[in-house]
Scaffold this motif. Sequence first.
Motif, PDB file in Angstrom:
ATOM      1  N   HIS A  55      24.311  31.232  35.215  1.00  0.00           N
ATOM      2  CA  HIS A  55      24.373  30.329  36.370  1.00  0.00           C
ATOM      3  C   HIS A  55      23.478  29.103  36.166  1.00  0.00           C
ATOM      4  CE1 HIS A  55      22.878  28.927  40.308  1.00  0.00           C
ATOM      5  NE2 HIS A  55      24.098  29.178  40.755  1.00  0.00           N
ATOM      6  N   ASP A  56      22.287  29.313  35.609  1.00  0.00           N
ATOM      7  CA  ASP A  56      21.319  28.221  35.474  1.00  0.00           C
ATOM      8  C   ASP A  56      21.570  27.337  34.254  1.00  0.00           C
ATOM      9  OD1 ASP A  56      20.128  29.202  37.736  1.00  0.00           O
ATOM     10  OD2 ASP A  56      18.533  30.273  36.672  1.00  0.00           O
ATOM     11  N   THR A  57      22.192  27.890  33.204  1.00  0.00           N
ATOM     12  CA  THR A  57      22.338  27.139  31.959  1.00  0.00           C
ATOM     13  C   THR A  57      23.755  26.624  31.701  1.00  0.00           C
ATOM     14  OG1 THR A  57      22.709  29.208  30.748  1.00  0.00           O
ATOM     15  CG2 THR A  57      20.442  28.377  30.863  1.00  0.00           C
ATOM     16  N   VAL A  58      24.768  27.296  32.239  1.00  0.00           N
ATOM     17  CA  VAL A  58      26.160  26.916  31.947  1.00  0.00           C
ATOM     18  C   VAL A  58      26.796  26.203  33.127  1.00  0.00           C
ATOM     19  CG1 VAL A  58      28.441  27.720  31.207  1.00  0.00           C
ATOM     20  CG2 VAL A  58      26.374  28.855  30.346  1.00  0.00           C
ATOM     21  N   VAL A  59      26.949  26.905  34.237  1.00  0.00           N
ATOM     22  CA  VAL A  59      27.594  26.327  35.416  1.00  0.00           C
ATOM     23  C   VAL A  59      26.954  26.929  36.664  1.00  0.00           C
ATOM     24  CG1 VAL A  59      29.436  28.054  35.301  1.00  0.00           C
ATOM     25  CG2 VAL A  59      29.805  25.964  36.603  1.00  0.00           C
ATOM     26  N   PRO A  60      26.600  26.132  37.658  1.00  0.00           N
ATOM     27  CA  PRO A  60      25.937  26.662  38.866  1.00  0.00           C
ATOM     28  C   PRO A  60      26.921  27.308  39.834  1.00  0.00           C
ATOM     29  CG  PRO A  60      26.151  24.288  39.041  1.00  0.00           C
ATOM     30  CD  PRO A  60      26.665  24.651  37.679  1.00  0.00           C
ATOM     31  N   ASN A  61      27.595  28.339  39.382  1.00  0.00           N
ATOM     32  CA  ASN A  61      28.562  29.053  40.208  1.00  0.00           C
ATOM     33  C   ASN A  61      28.580  30.505  39.741  1.00  0.00           C
ATOM     34  OD1 ASN A  61      31.145  30.237  41.094  1.00  0.00           O
ATOM     35  ND2 ASN A  61      31.597  28.176  41.834  1.00  0.00           N
ATOM     36  N   TYR A  62      28.184  31.417  40.632  1.00  0.00           N
ATOM     37  CA  TYR A  62      28.098  32.817  40.226  1.00  0.00           C
ATOM     38  C   TYR A  62      29.472  33.431  39.988  1.00  0.00           C
ATOM     39  CZ  TYR A  62      23.078  33.457  40.677  1.00  0.00           C
ATOM     40  OH  TYR A  62      21.713  33.397  40.477  1.00  0.00           O
ATOM     41  N   GLY A  63      30.511  32.911  40.638  1.00  0.00           N
ATOM     42  CA  GLY A  63      31.862  33.389  40.359  1.00  0.00           C
ATOM     43  C   GLY A  63      32.267  33.079  38.931  1.00  0.00           C
ATOM     44  N   VAL A  64      32.001  31.855  38.489  1.00  0.00           N
ATOM     45  CA  VAL A  64      32.295  31.475  37.104  1.00  0.00           C
ATOM     46  C   VAL A  64      31.411  32.264  36.143  1.00  0.00           C
ATOM     47  CG1 VAL A  64      32.382  29.560  35.468  1.00  0.00           C
ATOM     48  CG2 VAL A  64      33.026  29.183  37.866  1.00  0.00           C
ATOM     49  N   ILE A  84      30.732  35.510  47.495  1.00  0.00           N
ATOM     50  CA  ILE A  84      31.229  36.501  46.528  1.00  0.00           C
ATOM     51  C   ILE A  84      30.708  37.904  46.835  1.00  0.00           C
ATOM     52  CG2 ILE A  84      31.462  34.796  44.693  1.00  0.00           C
ATOM     53  CD1 ILE A  84      28.900  35.974  43.470  1.00  0.00           C
ATOM     54  N   SER A  85      29.725  38.018  47.741  1.00  0.00           N
ATOM     55  CA  SER A  85      29.214  39.339  48.108  1.00  0.00           C
ATOM     56  C   SER A  85      30.030  39.987  49.221  1.00  0.00           C
ATOM     57  CB  SER A  85      27.751  39.237  48.542  1.00  0.00           C
ATOM     58  OG  SER A  85      27.631  38.487  49.738  1.00  0.00           O
ATOM     59  N   PRO A 143      42.514  40.437  45.416  1.00  0.00           N
ATOM     60  CA  PRO A 143      42.963  41.800  45.114  1.00  0.00           C
ATOM     61  C   PRO A 143      44.422  41.869  44.675  1.00  0.00           C
ATOM     62  CG  PRO A 143      41.683  41.779  47.132  1.00  0.00           C
ATOM     63  CD  PRO A 143      41.913  40.351  46.762  1.00  0.00           C
ATOM     64  N   ILE A 144      45.282  41.006  45.249  1.00  0.00           N
ATOM     65  CA  ILE A 144      46.689  40.997  44.838  1.00  0.00           C
ATOM     66  C   ILE A 144      46.816  40.526  43.394  1.00  0.00           C
ATOM     67  CG2 ILE A 144      48.924  39.902  45.258  1.00  0.00           C
ATOM     68  CD1 ILE A 144      48.211  39.837  48.233  1.00  0.00           C
ATOM     69  N   LEU A 145      46.071  39.486  43.031  1.00  0.00           N
ATOM     70  CA  LEU A 145      46.081  39.011  41.647  1.00  0.00           C
ATOM     71  C   LEU A 145      45.546  40.083  40.699  1.00  0.00           C
ATOM     72  CD1 LEU A 145      44.814  35.339  42.121  1.00  0.00           C
ATOM     73  CD2 LEU A 145      47.152  36.095  41.656  1.00  0.00           C
ATOM     74  N   MET A 146      44.540  40.808  41.162  1.00  0.00           N
ATOM     75  CA  MET A 146      44.001  41.900  40.357  1.00  0.00           C
ATOM     76  C   MET A 146      45.053  42.973  40.115  1.00  0.00           C
ATOM     77  SD  MET A 146      41.206  44.772  41.381  1.00  0.00           S
ATOM     78  CE  MET A 146      42.575  45.678  42.110  1.00  0.00           C
ATOM     79  N   LEU A 164      33.180  41.636  42.654  1.00  0.00           N
ATOM     80  CA  LEU A 164      33.610  42.835  41.937  1.00  0.00           C
ATOM     81  C   LEU A 164      35.105  42.778  41.623  1.00  0.00           C
ATOM     82  CD1 LEU A 164      32.398  45.601  41.017  1.00  0.00           C
ATOM     83  CD2 LEU A 164      33.370  46.566  43.101  1.00  0.00           C
ATOM     84  N   VAL A 165      35.903  42.335  42.586  1.00  0.00           N
ATOM     85  CA  VAL A 165      37.348  42.210  42.366  1.00  0.00           C
ATOM     86  C   VAL A 165      37.628  41.160  41.296  1.00  0.00           C
ATOM     87  CG1 VAL A 165      39.563  41.703  43.460  1.00  0.00           C
ATOM     88  CG2 VAL A 165      37.801  42.918  44.733  1.00  0.00           C
ATOM     89  N   LEU A 166      36.845  40.089  41.287  1.00  0.00           N
ATOM     90  CA  LEU A 166      37.013  39.044  40.277  1.00  0.00           C
ATOM     91  C   LEU A 166      36.765  39.608  38.879  1.00  0.00           C
ATOM     92  CD1 LEU A 166      37.419  36.024  39.611  1.00  0.00           C
ATOM     93  CD2 LEU A 166      34.952  35.731  39.941  1.00  0.00           C
ATOM     94  N   PHE A 167      35.732  40.436  38.734  1.00  0.00           N
ATOM     95  CA  PHE A 167      35.465  41.070  37.442  1.00  0.00           C
ATOM     96  C   PHE A 167      36.646  41.906  36.994  1.00  0.00           C
ATOM     97  CE2 PHE A 167      34.255  45.121  35.480  1.00  0.00           C
ATOM     98  CZ  PHE A 167      33.749  44.678  34.274  1.00  0.00           C
TER      99      PHE A 167
END
Length: 390
Positions: A165-174, A281-282, A291-294, A333-336
């Motif tokens: 998050h701090d070094t690549v992109v400031p987005n925890y989803g990414v 994201i929490s 969830p449907i995409l998952m 979690l669903v994104l993972f």
Amino acid sequence: RLGKEGYVLHVANAIGIPSELDKDDCLVSVRANQYVNHHRVRRMSGEQDWPTEAERRRAAHGHREVPPTLEWVATASKYFGLIVRPEHPLFDARMKFERTHDCAAAVQLVVPPPKEPGGDIHDTFQIYAGPKHYDALAKLPGRQQESIDYWWFGYETTRLLKLIHDTVVPNYGVAIIILTLIFRLLMWPVTRYNLKSLVDIKVANARLADIDAREPPRADIDGHDWWLKEARVWENVQRKATLGVFLPLAILLPILLILYYTLNAGYEFYRQPFILWITDISEPDPVFLLPILMGLGMMAQLGTMSENRAKERAWIIMPVAFTIIFAFFSAGLVLFWFVDSLGGWLQLVIIKRGRRRSGAKTAADKAELLVQKIRDQRAAAKADDDAEPK
């Protein structure tokens, strides 16, 4: 409150968002004798006493039973907590935990009076009330960061996501997507082994069923010995293939549990947006699109693994069931799971195409050659027996 038993200190946690205080099972953490125990206090469970017999035995360290020495007590909701730490550890303190409707937890701390009659009690307490932020709590004395129930490798996972998050992109989803892709790349050899095992176990099961159908009578000792040699070859293939079939799941499930507890304990992820409609994201996806995409990603992955999609229905039933279950889990979690399913499907497609081009042999192909060699040896031994003079 001062009495014959000393004094009673009431600790009630109402720190955090009111709607969250009564939603989850609250957590009471106790540090005593350099050990930390986490207690889940459910609403209808009544009161729970501390110390328990197990904690008394732990405090004894194998010697005579002694009461634990309390270093601090913390009550917490999902992301916020209240920590009460005496300036000097309290010996022989007792507590009662209870679940309340208007706060996450309540603790009655009973401190005994001095041993000398008529003595005064002078206790000073440090109180922390706020978010369960690991770095902030680590700066306080008494290792108060241990009040966060991270589970196994939860803190390390948090630090890794924070680094991305701090070094690549400031987005925890990414950051979760990047971490999942790294994990999927490391899983490449396991995926290849899993795909081979799926083929091997079907061939091995078919060959073993055929071998069982033509088992010779026990009286035919020589024929039974050759039959056993063939069966052992396919049993060995079946055993290794079974391990290969379940190996990816055995690796993935602990990773999933670690991420689940990490997202539910780390304040770093609280109200962190991902994209568009996912503003936290929490929390679960409010429109259930993720969830449907998952589920579709799982369907593609399992469909690619299936050798006979017309007869097998697991590649449809399992994704539908997982979609319904994961619809109420956190979006992170669903994104993972979605990115992992999609990455696994791409790996399977690439590995299948590469295997067709290279013509690589599986364990079942090697077993077929070994079984044929056993049959040739049996035929040669039979020919030698027939050639011997009667």
